[in-house]
Design an enzyme around this catalytic site. Sequence first.
Site, PDB file in Angstrom:
ATOM      1  N   LYS A  54       0.828  -1.214   0.000  1.00  0.00           N
ATOM      2  CA  LYS A  54       0.000   0.000   0.000  1.00  0.00           C
ATOM      3  C   LYS A  54       0.855   1.254   0.000  1.00  0.00           C
ATOM      4  O   LYS A  54       0.562   2.219  -0.727  1.00  0.00           O
ATOM      5  CB  LYS A  54      -0.938  -0.035   1.215  1.00  0.00           C
ATOM      6  CG  LYS A  54      -2.022  -1.098   1.088  1.00  0.00           C
ATOM      7  CD  LYS A  54      -2.722  -1.393   2.401  1.00  0.00           C
ATOM      8  CE  LYS A  54      -3.700  -2.558   2.230  1.00  0.00           C
ATOM      9  NZ  LYS A  54      -4.324  -2.987   3.493  1.00  0.00           N
ATOM     10  N   GLN A  98      -4.822  -1.743   9.553  1.00  0.00           N
ATOM     11  CA  GLN A  98      -4.546  -3.058   8.973  1.00  0.00           C
ATOM     12  C   GLN A  98      -5.012  -4.164   9.922  1.00  0.00           C
ATOM     13  O   GLN A  98      -4.646  -4.177  11.091  1.00  0.00           O
ATOM     14  CB  GLN A  98      -3.041  -3.198   8.695  1.00  0.00           C
ATOM     15  CG  GLN A  98      -2.666  -4.486   8.009  1.00  0.00           C
ATOM     16  CD  GLN A  98      -3.248  -4.598   6.602  1.00  0.00           C
ATOM     17  OE1 GLN A  98      -3.180  -3.662   5.813  1.00  0.00           O
ATOM     18  NE2 GLN A  98      -3.813  -5.744   6.290  1.00  0.00           N
ATOM     19  N   ASP A 121     -11.184   2.412   3.643  1.00  0.00           N
ATOM     20  CA  ASP A 121     -11.346   0.961   3.519  1.00  0.00           C
ATOM     21  C   ASP A 121     -12.821   0.558   3.529  1.00  0.00           C
ATOM     22  O   ASP A 121     -13.154  -0.612   3.337  1.00  0.00           O
ATOM     23  CB  ASP A 121     -10.606   0.255   4.661  1.00  0.00           C
ATOM     24  CG  ASP A 121      -9.809  -0.952   4.185  1.00  0.00           C
ATOM     25  OD1 ASP A 121      -9.640  -1.110   2.957  1.00  0.00           O
ATOM     26  OD2 ASP A 121      -9.358  -1.738   5.030  1.00  0.00           O
TER      27      ASP A 121
END
Length: 300
Positions: A54, A98, A121
């Site tokens: 990322k 994450q 996200d």
Amino acid sequence: MTAKIIDGKAVAASVREECRTRVDVIKERYGVTPGLAVIMVGENPASKVYVSNKIRACEEVGINSTKYLFPDTASQEEVLDLIEQLSIDPTVHGILVQLPLPKQFDIERVLGAISAQKDVDGVHIYNVGGRVVGNTFFQPCTPFGGMRLLQHEGIEVAGRNAVVVGASNIVGKPMALMLMQNEATVSVCHARTRDLAQFTILADILVVAAGCPNLILEQMVKKDAVVIDVGINRLPNGRLVGDCDYEGVRKRASYITPVPGGVGPMTVTMLLVNTISSAERSLMAASYRASTNIHEAHGA
């Protein structure tokens, strides 16, 4: 005839070119660089790889990215305090936590602490619930990527029978909602579905996200169906495969995504798209507020 392979790497590269252009426009127009904050707790090897990918993708298109790394022993409050700071930081347009998190964390509380307007996200409860009525800031990156592949190939969704195999909150459910919002007739199958093949054989568009290799066999697929294989499984010999018997299914399908190289490359790419969209939205809002204040001051 065998299916056309949907090259996710090529599509992702094309979308990233668009991202670079959008970032350049933002820099030129507002003097601001879109920013993404990535929070990772612990030393999970897979998470390290994902975070590195990322960060590297952000660099590729010109997004500022910052990693915030915590040890396994970190307290939930430490992470929540950081999220609170990042949520009000105008230089940060996207916040990503994450997963997985260590067992001492309440995942729902942590994800719920992220500002819905920076939840790139698509995991905040506002964005999850908003998908039901089509009113959300961000779509989750993997199904968003799957939809972008369909769009890129010019595949008509409206009026088609779509079957989603897998009902996870991350892929299956949002994918079903996105297909429905595009006017497909959608069925969702899961671990308790009886006679899976009776559903899959009717699908014009078949999306498989179950995490089970060779779940979908050639005889379970309608002739000329479009197959989006989101599964990623590592076999004992180390080879990565999807949820479909790829060689068999591609004999019947009209389009198919490979694993690897299909939906996977799109996931990180759509994270970039969401981050840039967040920056554009916040900067346009700030510009509008500034112009309104000027007009009000002149009127006064």
